[in-house]
Design an enzyme around this catalytic site. Structure first.
Site, short mmCIF file in Angstrom:
data_model
loop_
_atom_site.label_atom_id
_atom_site.label_comp_id
_atom_site.label_asym_id
_atom_site.label_seq_id
_atom_site.Cartn_x
_atom_site.Cartn_y
_atom_site.Cartn_z
N ASN A 7 45.37 34.61 50.60
CA ASN A 7 45.24 36.06 50.66
C ASN A 7 44.34 36.35 51.87
OD1 ASN A 7 44.76 38.74 50.28
ND2 ASN A 7 44.16 38.56 48.13
N HIS A 180 49.24 47.08 44.74
CA HIS A 180 48.82 46.30 43.56
C HIS A 180 50.04 45.87 42.74
CE1 HIS A 180 44.78 48.68 43.60
NE2 HIS A 180 44.58 47.49 44.15
N ARG A 241 37.17 55.02 48.30
CA ARG A 241 38.29 55.87 48.74
C ARG A 241 38.38 57.14 47.90
NH1 ARG A 241 42.70 51.19 48.44
NH2 ARG A 241 41.07 49.65 48.76
N GLU A 384 46.78 37.68 40.05
CA GLU A 384 47.79 37.80 41.10
C GLU A 384 48.20 36.44 41.65
OE1 GLU A 384 46.82 41.79 43.41
OE2 GLU A 384 45.06 40.92 42.51
#
Ligand code: ADP
Length: 400
Positions: A7, A180, A241, A384
């Site tokens: 990643n 996601h 955010r 993940e």
């Protein structure tokens, strides 16, 4: 088969080596401050202590070679040589409309991913640097790309088309993509398994609440609506955010505060959200402490966060016209029992009741609704890397 999952961000790289048969993690770690002075390398063989070393990493290729050296190290490694790595999986953030599933990486695939760079300028170029560095160091090993956007490609047009001129979709690919995806796919599937439900029939709302946060409506195993948009800035109020705001704010602030587009975007991405409202931190643990100390702005930040999550869950239940389960995952979702309790206060009307005792835990799979709750409430830690490893195993086996 052993699978290396990478990643790769612009200055960091997370890795895990997973045995695809047993699904065990053999080793994992992190390269930080790549290309910046004081690069760090973290390595942890499963069952052993973590080691953190300062090693210069001027670029991603050097970082990956350090990872490969550590994995094959005679003393602390977990494999004898690189030929034991059957495939490398790369998390790729934006696959646009081109990729609805994970895919074997070829020169052609890299070109198509590069064509999506404008849609994710912070993430995609860094992801591709990681792919190229691995291809150079392991030219014979199959590489697979797993896209954050792929799972959401099943959304119907009424969910992904924005209310602007249609030609901006056809010409410029402006639409909702969602992110996601790997996490929403893993968590929803696992939820159906835990509840003994048929995934093809289950209606599940997944709340991925981490530093970045998004909600997804999964109907019959397919994403039908999600809260992030063209970019990961949309939707929930996140760590830093803003999530959803009136686009008019941008023009208004631009004029009033004499801010450029770049400054506004930096403000919305990096200085807003829970950090911006609380003025304390983007980390919920710090904000929780501030609330206990009586900080009213910190309390407001949490209230705004919860309110937005509640609004989206309610909307997505309506979109699916029913719900079997509401699931919490990622840093906040897995660990913050107070946030879960606040959010779930509002769903008695659909027969969803949190059990305070069952909710009193963190970081593990659990059903946290009362036994008689019609709608089940769960915590399912996201994984993940495991999802990526499963995808890769399937793709590499199919391609043989
Ligand atoms: P990302 O992958 O988006 O960086 P994570 O899913 O790792 O984010 O979530 C990180 C966030 O989880 C932290 O910023 C913090 O706010 C939150 N978090 C982690 N542990 C706890 C905890 N025990 N209580 C409350 N919040 C927590």
């Amino acid at each position: 088969m052993k699978i290396l999952v990478i990643n790769c961000g612009s200055s960091s790289l997370k890795y895990q080596l997973i045995d695809a048969q047993s699904e065990e993690v053999l080793a994992k770690g992190l390269c930080e401050r790549i290309g910046i002075e004081g690069s760090m390398f973290t390595y942890q063989k499963t069952g052993c202590d973590k080691t953190v070393t300062q090693i210069d990493q001027p670029d991603h290729k050097k970082s990956i070679s350090i990872v490969l050296d550590a994995l094959t190290d005679k003393e602390n490694g977990v494999i004898a040589d690189l030929s034991e790595i059957g495939a490398v999986g790369h998390r790729l953030v934006h696959g646009g409309e081109e990729f609805a599933a994970s895919t074997l990486i070829t020169d052609e695939v890299i070109k198509v991913v590069e064509s999506c760079n404008d849609l994710a300028p912070l993430h995609n170029p860094a992801n591709i640097i990681g792919v190229n560095a691995c291809r150079e160091l392991m030219p014979e090993t199959p590489m697979v790309g797993v896209f954050d956007t792929a799972f959401h490609q099943t959304m119907p047009p009424e969910a992904f088309i924005y209310g602007i001129l249609y030609e901006y979709y056809t010409k410029d690919k402006v639409r909702k993509y969602g992110f996601h995806g790997t996490s929403h796919a893993y968590v929803s599937k696992r939820t159906a398994e835990i509840l003994g439900m048929d995934y093809d029939k289950a209606k599940i709302v997944v709340c991925h609440l981490g530093n970045g946060a998004s909600i997804c409506a999964v109907d019959g195993g397919k994403s039908v609506e999600t809260s992030m948009g063209l970019t990961p800035l949309m939707g929930l109020v996140m760590g830093t955010r803003s999530g959803e705001i009136d686009p008019g704010v941008m023009e208004y602030l631009g004029k009033k505060e004499n801010m450029s587009f770049e400054e506004i975007m930096t403000m919305l991405n990096k200085k807003s959200g829970v950090l911006g409202i609380s003025g304390v931190s983007s980390d919920f643990r710090d904000v929780d402490i501030a609330v206990e100390d009586g900080n009213k702005q910190a309390l407001l930040a949490l209230q705004v966060f919860v309110h937005r999550v509640v609004s989206y869950i309610g909307a997505y239940i309506a979109v699916m016209n029913d719900v079997d389960a509401i699931v919490f995952t990622a840093g906040v979702g897995e660990n913050d029992q107070k946030a879960r309790a606040e959010i779930m206060k509002n769903f008695g009307y659909i027969g969803a009741y949190l059990d305070p005792e069952k909710n009193n835990m963190r970081g593990k799979e659990a059903i946290i609704s009362t036994d008689d709750s019609k709608v089940k409430i769960l915590v399912v830690p996201t994984n993940e890397e495991l999802m990526i490893a499963r995808d890769i195993k399937r793709i590499v086996e199919e391609s043989k």
